[in-house]
Design a protein around this motif. Structure first.
Motif, PDB file in Angstrom:
ATOM      1  N   UNK A 101       0.814  -1.216   0.000  1.00 48.42           N
ATOM      2  CA  UNK A 101       0.000   0.000   0.000  1.00 48.42           C
ATOM      3  C   UNK A 101       0.850   1.271   0.000  1.00 48.42           C
ATOM      4  N   UNK A 102       2.051   1.170   0.545  1.00 44.21           N
ATOM      5  CA  UNK A 102       2.899   2.362   0.657  1.00 44.21           C
ATOM      6  C   UNK A 102       3.311   2.915  -0.700  1.00 44.21           C
ATOM      7  N   UNK A 103       3.332   2.085  -1.732  1.00 41.67           N
ATOM      8  CA  UNK A 103       3.768   2.568  -3.049  1.00 41.67           C
ATOM      9  C   UNK A 103       2.599   2.938  -3.955  1.00 41.67           C
ATOM     10  N   UNK A 104       1.374   2.692  -3.510  1.00 39.44           N
ATOM     11  CA  UNK A 104       0.210   3.043  -4.333  1.00 39.44           C
ATOM     12  C   UNK A 104       0.022   4.558  -4.362  1.00 39.44           C
ATOM     13  N   UNK A 105      -0.453   5.075  -5.467  1.00 40.92           N
ATOM     14  CA  UNK A 105      -0.689   6.516  -5.600  1.00 40.92           C
ATOM     15  C   UNK A 105      -1.912   6.921  -4.782  1.00 40.92           C
ATOM     16  N   UNK A 106      -2.014   8.219  -4.490  1.00 38.91           N
ATOM     17  CA  UNK A 106      -3.175   8.723  -3.752  1.00 38.91           C
ATOM     18  C   UNK A 106      -4.494   8.366  -4.438  1.00 38.91           C
ATOM     19  N   UNK A 107      -4.630   8.583  -5.763  1.00 40.39           N
ATOM     20  CA  UNK A 107      -5.917   8.249  -6.398  1.00 40.39           C
ATOM     21  C   UNK A 107      -6.312   6.785  -6.217  1.00 40.39           C
ATOM     22  N   UNK A 108      -5.333   5.875  -6.300  1.00 40.19           N
ATOM     23  CA  UNK A 108      -5.650   4.449  -6.120  1.00 40.19           C
ATOM     24  C   UNK A 108      -6.051   4.183  -4.673  1.00 40.19           C
ATOM     25  N   UNK A 109      -5.301   4.758  -3.728  1.00 43.05           N
ATOM     26  CA  UNK A 109      -5.633   4.570  -2.315  1.00 43.05           C
ATOM     27  C   UNK A 109      -7.012   5.126  -1.994  1.00 43.05           C
ATOM     28  N   UNK A 110      -7.323   6.315  -2.544  1.00 44.01           N
ATOM     29  CA  UNK A 110      -8.637   6.919  -2.302  1.00 44.01           C
ATOM     30  C   UNK A 110      -9.741   6.017  -2.839  1.00 44.01           C
ATOM     31  N   UNK A 111      -9.569   5.519  -4.070  1.00 41.82           N
ATOM     32  CA  UNK A 111     -10.580   4.644  -4.669  1.00 41.82           C
ATOM     33  C   UNK A 111     -10.787   3.402  -3.814  1.00 41.82           C
ATOM     34  N   UNK A 112      -9.694   2.802  -3.389  1.00 39.35           N
ATOM     35  CA  UNK A 112      -9.804   1.586  -2.576  1.00 39.35           C
ATOM     36  C   UNK A 112     -10.416   1.902  -1.206  1.00 39.35           C
ATOM     37  N   UNK A 113     -10.001   3.038  -0.608  1.00 37.76           N
ATOM     38  CA  UNK A 113     -10.537   3.403   0.715  1.00 37.76           C
ATOM     39  C   UNK A 113     -12.037   3.676   0.632  1.00 37.76           C
ATOM     40  N   UNK A 114     -12.464   4.345  -0.433  1.00 33.20           N
ATOM     41  CA  UNK A 114     -13.906   4.615  -0.601  1.00 33.20           C
ATOM     42  C   UNK A 114     -14.697   3.323  -0.765  1.00 33.20           C
ATOM     43  N   UNK A 115     -14.039   2.296  -1.288  1.00 39.62           N
ATOM     44  CA  UNK A 115     -14.698   1.000  -1.469  1.00 39.62           C
ATOM     45  C   UNK A 115     -14.668   0.164  -0.189  1.00 39.62           C
ATOM     46  N   UNK A 116     -14.080   0.727   0.874  1.00 39.41           N
ATOM     47  CA  UNK A 116     -14.094   0.035   2.162  1.00 39.41           C
ATOM     48  C   UNK A 116     -12.788  -0.641   2.546  1.00 39.41           C
ATOM     49  N   UNK A 117     -11.721  -0.421   1.789  1.00 42.10           N
ATOM     50  CA  UNK A 117     -10.428  -1.014   2.098  1.00 42.10           C
ATOM     51  C   UNK A 117      -9.769  -0.229   3.232  1.00 42.10           C
ATOM     52  N   UNK A 118      -9.785  -0.804   4.430  1.00 49.14           N
ATOM     53  CA  UNK A 118      -9.261  -0.106   5.607  1.00 49.14           C
ATOM     54  C   UNK A 118      -7.754   0.099   5.532  1.00 49.14           C
ATOM     55  N   UNK A 119      -7.050  -0.834   4.911  1.00 46.76           N
ATOM     56  CA  UNK A 119      -5.596  -0.683   4.801  1.00 46.76           C
ATOM     57  C   UNK A 119      -5.247   0.475   3.868  1.00 46.76           C
ATOM     58  N   UNK A 120      -6.052   0.694   2.851  1.00 46.43           N
ATOM     59  CA  UNK A 120      -5.824   1.827   1.945  1.00 46.43           C
ATOM     60  C   UNK A 120      -6.052   3.137   2.694  1.00 46.43           C
ATOM     61  N   UNK A 121      -7.099   3.180   3.507  1.00 45.28           N
ATOM     62  CA  UNK A 121      -7.364   4.391   4.294  1.00 45.28           C
ATOM     63  C   UNK A 121      -6.231   4.642   5.286  1.00 45.28           C
ATOM     64  N   UNK A 122      -5.773   3.581   5.926  1.00 44.16           N
ATOM     65  CA  UNK A 122      -4.667   3.716   6.883  1.00 44.16           C
ATOM     66  C   UNK A 122      -3.408   4.221   6.173  1.00 44.16           C
ATOM     67  N   UNK A 123      -3.148   3.724   4.971  1.00 46.06           N
ATOM     68  CA  UNK A 123      -1.970   4.170   4.213  1.00 46.06           C
ATOM     69  C   UNK A 123      -2.071   5.651   3.866  1.00 46.06           C
ATOM     70  N   UNK A 124      -3.278   6.111   3.516  1.00 47.39           N
ATOM     71  CA  UNK A 124      -3.484   7.545   3.245  1.00 47.39           C
ATOM     72  C   UNK A 124      -3.168   8.376   4.481  1.00 47.39           C
ATOM     73  N   UNK A 125      -3.679   7.937   5.627  1.00 48.24           N
ATOM     74  CA  UNK A 125      -3.457   8.681   6.876  1.00 48.24           C
ATOM     75  C   UNK A 125      -1.972   8.712   7.238  1.00 48.24           C
ATOM     76  N   UNK A 126      -1.305   7.574   7.129  1.00 45.31           N
ATOM     77  CA  UNK A 126       0.122   7.514   7.461  1.00 45.31           C
ATOM     78  C   UNK A 126       0.913   8.434   6.542  1.00 45.31           C
ATOM     79  N   UNK A 127       0.569   8.432   5.258  1.00 45.32           N
ATOM     80  CA  UNK A 127       1.293   9.243   4.279  1.00 45.32           C
ATOM     81  C   UNK A 127       1.106  10.738   4.534  1.00 45.32           C
ATOM     82  N   UNK A 128      -0.104  11.145   4.872  1.00 48.47           N
ATOM     83  CA  UNK A 128      -0.401  12.579   4.950  1.00 48.47           C
ATOM     84  C   UNK A 128      -0.407  13.151   6.366  1.00 48.47           C
ATOM     85  N   UNK A 129      -0.344  12.309   7.399  1.00 51.13           N
ATOM     86  CA  UNK A 129      -0.393  12.795   8.782  1.00 51.13           C
ATOM     87  C   UNK A 129       0.700  13.815   9.093  1.00 51.13           C
TER      88      UNK A 129
END
Length: 197
Positions: free
Chosen positions: A16-44
């Motif tokens: 997940x750490x190498x996925x782009x923001x748009x991919x992480x956002x799409x996955x997080x919106x679909x309910x992927x908790x690890x994608x949401x966590x990766x977004x938070x870690x990246x932008x915190x």
């Protein structure tokens, strides 16, 4: 054209750490908790840094950063992808900091920066002057339009470029420059009026 089918590689985990923001956002919106966590870690770190710049009190900044990340969890579905995710998140943090500042406005005690503590012990009147100057500046900023105040803080206090401000506030660069010019003039007038009074 025939679709090319490749078998899925079993046992391979998604990094997940190498996925782009748009991919992480799409996955997080679909309910992927690890994608949401990766977004938070990246932008915190950026969220915390921005909150520290916008709010004087370190505790308020920490609260605002945590609140902004909590809002991200709820509001991510509202992100339509019309701007970059980082720009959208920037606006969310700025608005959250504004809300926290409004809630804390009723506070009577303002902690002073650590580096001023020693000087103030030797010269207590300096602490009073600094507190008065801070209050005057906040009052003056509250007396101009929110758009002008936002541009001035981002430009003059945080060192953002007009291009970055325009992207974050979703306004043309010329409008950001106009807000800065008019806001500075209004601040100057308000501060001069106080000096005359």
């Amino acid at each position: 054209m025939r679709a090319i089918r490749q078998p899925l590689r079993e046992g391979r985990t998604l990094d997940y750490a190498i996925l782009s923001d748009p991919i992480l956002v799409t996955r997080a919106k679909a309910g992927d908790e690890r994608a949401f966590e990766a977004l938070c870690v990246r932008h915190a770190p950026r969220v915390e840094r921005l909150a520290r710049h916008l709010l004087r009190d370190p505790e308020d900044a920490r609260d605002a950063a945590q609140e902004a990340l909590a809002k991200l969890c709820v509001r991510l579905r509202q992100f339509r992808g019309e701007a970059q995710f980082s720009t959208w998140l920037h606006r969310l943090v700025v608005n959250t900091c504004r809300d926290v500042a409004e809630r804390q406005r009723t506070r009577t005690h303002e902690p002073l920066p650590d580096e001023l503590g020693a000087d103030i012990e030797h010269d207590p009147t300096r602490g009073v002057r600094i507190s008065e100057l801070r209050r005057e500046l906040c009052d003056s900023l509250a007396g101009i339009s929110p758009e002008q105040a936002q541009v001035i803080v981002l430009k003059d206090a945080l060192g953002y470029t007009f291009e970055e401000i325009a992207a974050a506030a979703e306004m043309p660069v010329g409008t950001a420059k106009c807000h800065a010019h008019r806001g500075r003039n209004r601040l100057r007038e308000r501060l001069e009026d106080r000096d005359v009074a």
